[in-house]
Each structure stands twice: as structure tokens, then as C-alpha cells.
Design a protein around this motif. Structure first.
Motif, PDB file in Angstrom:
ATOM      1  N   ARG A  58      -6.651 -35.536 -20.475  1.00 13.47           N
ATOM      2  CA  ARG A  58      -7.505 -34.350 -20.331  1.00 13.47           C
ATOM      3  C   ARG A  58      -6.816 -33.266 -19.509  1.00 13.47           C
ATOM      4  O   ARG A  58      -6.911 -32.077 -19.810  1.00 13.47           O
ATOM      5  CB  ARG A  58      -8.831 -34.734 -19.665  1.00 13.47           C
ATOM      6  N   THR A  59      -6.104 -33.677 -18.472  1.00 12.40           N
ATOM      7  CA  THR A  59      -5.428 -32.707 -17.610  1.00 12.40           C
ATOM      8  C   THR A  59      -4.303 -31.996 -18.348  1.00 12.40           C
ATOM      9  O   THR A  59      -4.107 -30.784 -18.203  1.00 12.40           O
ATOM     10  CB  THR A  59      -4.853 -33.415 -16.365  1.00 12.40           C
ATOM     11  N   LEU A  60      -3.542 -32.751 -19.146  1.00 10.74           N
ATOM     12  CA  LEU A  60      -2.359 -32.189 -19.800  1.00 10.74           C
ATOM     13  C   LEU A  60      -2.658 -31.549 -21.152  1.00 10.74           C
ATOM     14  O   LEU A  60      -1.825 -30.800 -21.664  1.00 10.74           O
ATOM     15  CB  LEU A  60      -1.305 -33.288 -19.987  1.00 10.74           C
ATOM     16  N   ALA A  61      -3.820 -31.818 -21.699  1.00  8.48           N
ATOM     17  CA  ALA A  61      -4.139 -31.319 -23.042  1.00  8.48           C
ATOM     18  C   ALA A  61      -3.955 -29.810 -23.212  1.00  8.48           C
ATOM     19  O   ALA A  61      -3.444 -29.363 -24.247  1.00  8.48           O
ATOM     20  CB  ALA A  61      -5.558 -31.727 -23.430  1.00  8.48           C
ATOM     21  N   PRO A  62      -4.356 -28.979 -22.220  1.00  6.81           N
ATOM     22  CA  PRO A  62      -4.189 -27.528 -22.422  1.00  6.81           C
ATOM     23  C   PRO A  62      -2.744 -27.085 -22.635  1.00  6.81           C
ATOM     24  O   PRO A  62      -2.504 -26.031 -23.217  1.00  6.81           O
ATOM     25  CB  PRO A  62      -4.758 -26.935 -21.126  1.00  6.81           C
ATOM     26  N   SER A  63      -1.786 -27.895 -22.179  1.00  6.44           N
ATOM     27  CA  SER A  63      -0.379 -27.518 -22.338  1.00  6.44           C
ATOM     28  C   SER A  63       0.218 -28.079 -23.622  1.00  6.44           C
ATOM     29  O   SER A  63       1.394 -27.860 -23.907  1.00  6.44           O
ATOM     30  CB  SER A  63       0.437 -28.006 -21.136  1.00  6.44           C
ATOM     31  N   GLY A 113      -2.881 -24.354 -12.655  1.00  5.27           N
ATOM     32  CA  GLY A 113      -2.234 -23.096 -13.016  1.00  5.27           C
ATOM     33  C   GLY A 113      -3.003 -22.295 -14.042  1.00  5.27           C
ATOM     34  O   GLY A 113      -2.525 -21.265 -14.521  1.00  5.27           O
ATOM     35  N   ARG A 114      -4.219 -22.748 -14.348  1.00  5.49           N
ATOM     36  CA  ARG A 114      -5.002 -22.093 -15.406  1.00  5.49           C
ATOM     37  C   ARG A 114      -6.436 -21.774 -14.980  1.00  5.49           C
ATOM     38  O   ARG A 114      -7.301 -21.521 -15.814  1.00  5.49           O
ATOM     39  CB  ARG A 114      -5.024 -22.976 -16.663  1.00  5.49           C
ATOM     40  N   THR A 115      -6.708 -21.801 -13.692  1.00  4.48           N
ATOM     41  CA  THR A 115      -8.055 -21.534 -13.200  1.00  4.48           C
ATOM     42  C   THR A 115      -8.332 -20.035 -13.234  1.00  4.48           C
ATOM     43  O   THR A 115      -7.751 -19.262 -12.466  1.00  4.48           O
ATOM     44  CB  THR A 115      -8.220 -22.061 -11.764  1.00  4.48           C
ATOM     45  N   ALA A 116      -9.227 -19.617 -14.130  1.00  4.96           N
ATOM     46  CA  ALA A 116      -9.467 -18.186 -14.345  1.00  4.96           C
ATOM     47  C   ALA A 116      -9.922 -17.477 -13.079  1.00  4.96           C
ATOM     48  O   ALA A 116      -9.515 -16.331 -12.822  1.00  4.96           O
ATOM     49  CB  ALA A 116     -10.510 -18.010 -15.453  1.00  4.96           C
ATOM     50  N   ASP A 117     -10.750 -18.144 -12.272  1.00  2.00           N
ATOM     51  CA  ASP A 117     -11.272 -17.511 -11.062  1.00  2.00           C
ATOM     52  C   ASP A 117     -10.198 -17.319  -9.991  1.00  2.00           C
ATOM     53  O   ASP A 117     -10.426 -16.614  -9.008  1.00  2.00           O
ATOM     54  CB  ASP A 117     -12.421 -18.345 -10.477  1.00  2.00           C
ATOM     55  N   ASP A 158       4.507 -23.944 -15.330  1.00  7.73           N
ATOM     56  CA  ASP A 158       4.453 -23.294 -16.642  1.00  7.73           C
ATOM     57  C   ASP A 158       3.052 -22.762 -16.940  1.00  7.73           C
ATOM     58  O   ASP A 158       2.768 -22.321 -18.051  1.00  7.73           O
ATOM     59  CB  ASP A 158       4.874 -24.279 -17.736  1.00  7.73           C
ATOM     60  N   GLY A 159       2.156 -22.806 -15.950  1.00  2.94           N
ATOM     61  CA  GLY A 159       0.784 -22.361 -16.154  1.00  2.94           C
ATOM     62  C   GLY A 159       0.649 -20.855 -16.225  1.00  2.94           C
ATOM     63  O   GLY A 159       1.572 -20.102 -15.879  1.00  2.94           O
TER      64      GLY A 159
END
Length: 301
Positions: free
Chosen positions: A20-25, A202-206, A229-230
Motif C-alpha cells: 500500500r505504501t509503495l503502490a503510488p510509485s 513525499g506525496r502529502t498534499a497538505d 522521488d516523491g
């Protein structure tokens, strides 16, 4: 590195949490491979690289790339880890709570395992820190008119820790927990100010949004992140990478990363204190003296 499931995953829950943690990459095809091995470690371990590629509708190259993202040199190593995990499940061993800790571990064992895990996390972070980036960030902080530190959730605790340290040596620092206030603060920054964003993913919008605003207003920007790499790094002048302990459902990366984040902010603080010693030492002493009476034993007469 040739791993075992106990060394990396600990439990099916830990493997699922890592996916789940790595899926966005990952690409969508890589996500299918990762989700398949997480859903069925035993079945996946029985497949060759060709078999897993066919089962997931992907290619052998995609399977190998997914194994590498999960922390293995190739599919053979991942397959061995999955087989070991399946064997542990079949043996009926106590389920893992986090990392190598099971529900049956005595408290002294929990202490020892967590201490070892934390020590390894700190060592990995120290080994991977970019010294030049750390020096540059400390120099910018030492000369800053004002410092903003952005973090959400567990990362905001680290942001608060850094701002408290900086305030005690005479710097003006803020760590707004409200994301709207963070952006409002960022609008007021200008060249000569510093903005620091703390986000493991590295991907937290807030966190990304106020750092972007600070960057666009000319402030020097720093990203403290476990994912160099975020998305956050596109707005960072300096990148400080962190490591995290192995994760599980009860201890996700966002929580376990706090140990390495605290190491990085401590390094930053010491770097600033070294550069501003003439003013930092008296300020620290003054703050200590101002609070000393609050720590003195009370007269119980």
C-alpha cells in the motif's frame, strides 16, 4: 541482498502494508503484481517469473521491476521471501504484531526487538544523508529571518520538535498544524526565509502545497522525506532523505519514520547552533533560567 520473509515482511499484514505504501510509485501493471503476491504469498511463491507474469497479465520485466521496488534484487529473492512467509503461516506460528514481534512475545523481547529496529533505522538514515544538502540547509536556517516547518500527523510532531529547538536559540519559527494556516503563513515568506516540509511519503498534499507557495515566493525550501522521488522534491532546494523501520498494520511507515525524521532535525539544529553559537548559547541559557523555577522541588511545608 537475498532476504527472507521474516527479515522484510514479518507477516502477510506487513507485506500488504508495504504494498500500500509503495503502490503510488508503481505503474498499474506493477501494482497488479504487488497486490497478487500480497494477497496470495504461498500461491505466488509456487510460480516462476513467467507464471506470475501470466497470472497478472503483465510481463516478466514488470515482475522483476516490482520485486526490486519491494526491496529485492530480483524475483528469485522475492520468491524465496514469499516461500518463507508461506512456511511460517503453515507452521501456525504466532501472528506478527509489528516487524518480528508476535502477539506472544514477552515485554523484554519487545523492548529488545524495537531497540534493535530503531537503531538500524537511525544507522540507515545517517548513512544515506546528503552531507552537502544538510550543511546548506543548516546555513540557510542560521541566516533566516523566519522559519516555517510543515508536517501533518506524526510528521507535525517532528515539526513541532524542530521549531521548539529553534525558538530556544532565538530564531523565529512556526509549525502550523492546520494546512490552511500553513499556506497562509507560506504566502508571507520571501527570499531569506526558510520553509521545511516533513513527509515520509513525499506525496502529502497538505505539506506539498505550502512548500510550493514558499518556493514560489523565493524562500529557501527543504524537504525531509523518505521518498526522494516523491512529488515534494520538485519544490525543494535541498533534499534530506530518511529511512524508516519495517512497517506493519499497527506501525505504518508514517509512524515508524518519525525516528529518522527526529535524527535529521537534530542534525539541522546542531548545525544551526554551531553557526550561531555566539547568540545561540546565551539564548539557550536564558530560556533554561527562565524555566528553572518550574522544575525546582516545591516546599512541602
Amino acid at each position: 541482498m537475498s532476504g527472507t520473509a521474516k527479515e522484510t515482511f514479518g507477516s502477510p499484514a506487513a507485506l500488504a502494508a508495504k504494498v500500500r505504501t509503495l503502490a503510488p510509485s508503481m505503474t498499474r501493471s506493477m501494482q497488479r503484481v504487488a497486490e497478487t503476491v500480497a494477497d496470495d504469498p504461498a500461491g505466488s511463491a509456487a510460480l516462476t517469473v513467467t507464471g506470475l507474469a501470466e497470472r497478472t497479465g503483465t510481463s516478466e520485466a514488470t515482475v522483476v521491476r516490482t520485486a526490486r521496488v519491494l526491496g529485492y534484487p530480483g524475483y528469485r529473492d522475492l520468491r524465496l521471501a514469499l516461500a518463507a512467509l508461506a512456511a511460517e503461516q503453515a507452521a501456525g506460528r504466532a501472528p506478527a504484531v509489528t516487524a518480528d514481534i508476535t502477539v506472544d512475545d514477552p515485554m523484554n523481547g519487545v523492548i529488545a526487538k524495537l531497540a534493535q529496529e530503531e537503531a538500524q533505522c537511525l544507522a540507515d538514515t545517517a548513512a544515506g544523508l546528503d552531507t552537502a544538502a544538510l550543511e546548506a540547509a543548516a546555513g540557510a536556517l542560521a541566516a533566516a529571518r523566519r522559519v516555517d516547518v510543515y508536517g501533518i500527523g506524526a510528521s507535525n510532531l517532528v515539526a513541532q520538535d524542530l521549531t521548539q529547538k529553534l525558538l530556544r536559540i532565538g530564531l523565529i519559527a512556526h509549525a502550523p498544524a492546520d494546512p490552511h494556516l500553513a499556506v497562509t503563513n507560506a504566502v508571507q515568506l520571501r527570499p531569506g526565509d526558510v520553509a521545511i516540509a516533513i513527509t515520509h511519503s513525499g506525496r502529502t498534499a497538505d505539506v506539498i502545497e505550502p512548500l510550493r507557495v514558499a518556493f514560489e515566493h523565493g524562500a529557501t525550501t527543504v524537504a525531509v522525506t523518505g521518498r526522494p522521488d516523491g512529488d515534494i522534491v520538485q519544490y525543494a532546494d535541498h533534499i534530506l532523505a530518511t529511512s524508516s523501520a519495517r512497517e506493519s498494520e499497527l506501525r505504518p511507515a508514517a509512524m515508524s519514520s518519525r525516528t529518522s525524521q527526529l535524527l535529521v532535525v537534530d542534525c539541522l539544529f546542531i548545525g544551526v547552533a554551531q553557526r550561531t553559537y555566539a547568540t545561540a548559547a546565551p539564548a539557550l541559557s536564558a530560556s533554561y533560567e527562565a524555566l528553572a523555577h518550574r522544575h525546582a522541588p516545591r516546599d512541602r511545608r
